[in-house]
Write an enzyme that holds these catalytic residues in place. Sequence first.
Site, PDB file in Angstrom:
ATOM      1  N   HIS A 185       1.054  -1.244  -0.303  1.00  7.48           N
ATOM      2  CA  HIS A 185       0.237  -0.069  -0.204  1.00  7.48           C
ATOM      3  C   HIS A 185       1.203   1.544   0.077  1.00  7.48           C
ATOM      4  O   HIS A 185       0.934   2.650   0.814  1.00  7.48           O
ATOM      5  CB  HIS A 185      -0.644   0.502   1.359  1.00  7.48           C
ATOM      6  CG  HIS A 185      -1.962   0.268   0.962  1.00  7.48           C
ATOM      7  ND1 HIS A 185      -2.997   1.716   1.546  1.00  7.48           N
ATOM      8  CD2 HIS A 185      -3.123  -0.209   0.365  1.00  7.48           C
ATOM      9  CE1 HIS A 185      -3.636   2.136   1.182  1.00  7.48           C
ATOM     10  NE2 HIS A 185      -4.619   1.395   0.414  1.00  7.48           N
ATOM     11  N   HIS A 285      -6.844  -3.193 -11.183  1.00  7.45           N
ATOM     12  CA  HIS A 285      -6.779  -2.138  -9.588  1.00  7.45           C
ATOM     13  C   HIS A 285      -8.762  -2.135  -9.681  1.00  7.45           C
ATOM     14  O   HIS A 285      -9.263  -0.676 -10.483  1.00  7.45           O
ATOM     15  CB  HIS A 285      -6.528  -1.070  -9.660  1.00  7.45           C
ATOM     16  CG  HIS A 285      -7.341  -0.237  -7.757  1.00  7.45           C
ATOM     17  ND1 HIS A 285      -7.025   0.794  -7.715  1.00  7.45           N
ATOM     18  CD2 HIS A 285      -5.702  -0.600  -6.754  1.00  7.45           C
ATOM     19  CE1 HIS A 285      -6.481   0.786  -6.220  1.00  7.45           C
ATOM     20  NE2 HIS A 285      -6.446   0.087  -5.522  1.00  7.45           N
TER      21      HIS A 285
END
Length: 382
Positions: A185, A285
């Site tokens: 992340h 994504h």
Amino acid sequence: MKIKEISAYLVRPRWCFVEVETDEGVTGWGESVIEGKAATVAAAVQEMKSYLVGADPARIEDHWSVLYRAGFYRGGPVLMSAISGIDQALWDIKGKVFGAPVYELMGGKCRDKIRVYPWVGGDRPSEVAQAAKQKQEQGFTAVKMNATEELQMVDSYAKVDAVLERVASIREATGPHFGIAVDFHGRVHKPMARLLCKKLEEFDLMFIEEPVLCENMEDFKEIARHASTPIATGERLFSRWDFKRLLHAGGVDIIQPDLSHAGGITEVKKIAAMAEGYDVALAPHCPLGPLALSACMQVDATCYNAFIQEQSIGIHYNEGRGVLDYVKNKEDFVYQDGYLAFSPKPGLGVEIDKALVLEEAAAPHAWKNPVWRHADGSVAEW
């Protein structure tokens, strides 16, 4: 046929839907959002409206070029996200006019279904092994988890051990061949990324996502030398020119453009083709809503290098509303054995509950991501 109106609606949990209406009654839907900046993107959509009202919606390539090039300043998350939702909606209209799914207008399917994966949390960990096992029992063949909480540029082995513990618990619960993706992340900096990637080797991960931020894309090649696990990234890149630099830098095995951030269907199809030339896989994504997912599916259907699709049904970020709340044709979003089939319905294949969209937009959300801090008070990457 002419474009009559363009509207942007903020809907829970943190999304922005775009509606493009025509003078012949055909309406297209898309999803434009930067999570935490949804109102800013909605304003950008409205600013772009003057370029499009009165124009032929079929000229998608030209409209994309005008929105990208004619404003002089270009790129970045806000402008590209606004273009993305408009682009999706224009493709939705074109598919409905021709009575065909968007993927049929882009050359047809090269596969019949796409493997999908859900999230199991991990950044504020609680029973991730149990959650992964439940997903496996539901038929999924892979999951993704956040690797770590706050991590300073150089941090403790206690935090490294905590990451290894969580991943080990999932591997033990699901067996040796279940897919595990670990998302750093962008919270991890190069010194700790090298260490973690090397130590995670033993778990045979499907991929490691964003081991460092793409701002430091020159580091991917070095990290790849320390571990053989495939590296995935790209959710914070917004155009083919961003991805050109990434692919040229090397070290990345999987790109993850977001169809609500990276220029929509038109641009991501080009990005995917460019990646195929570098022998790099595609895994779009998509921790977003049904329109974003359906746009991803159109690209997945037509790109040889697509291998798995993220989706957000059940994701821990979704509060108040979920992906299928806004969808009338829920039967087209049923997963079987970890795969999702491509809808034969025209356009994006989503029948949106506009009444619910209007109800939600009447009290627009103001979702913001949390601000994390390290023990010393400095700001941590979220």
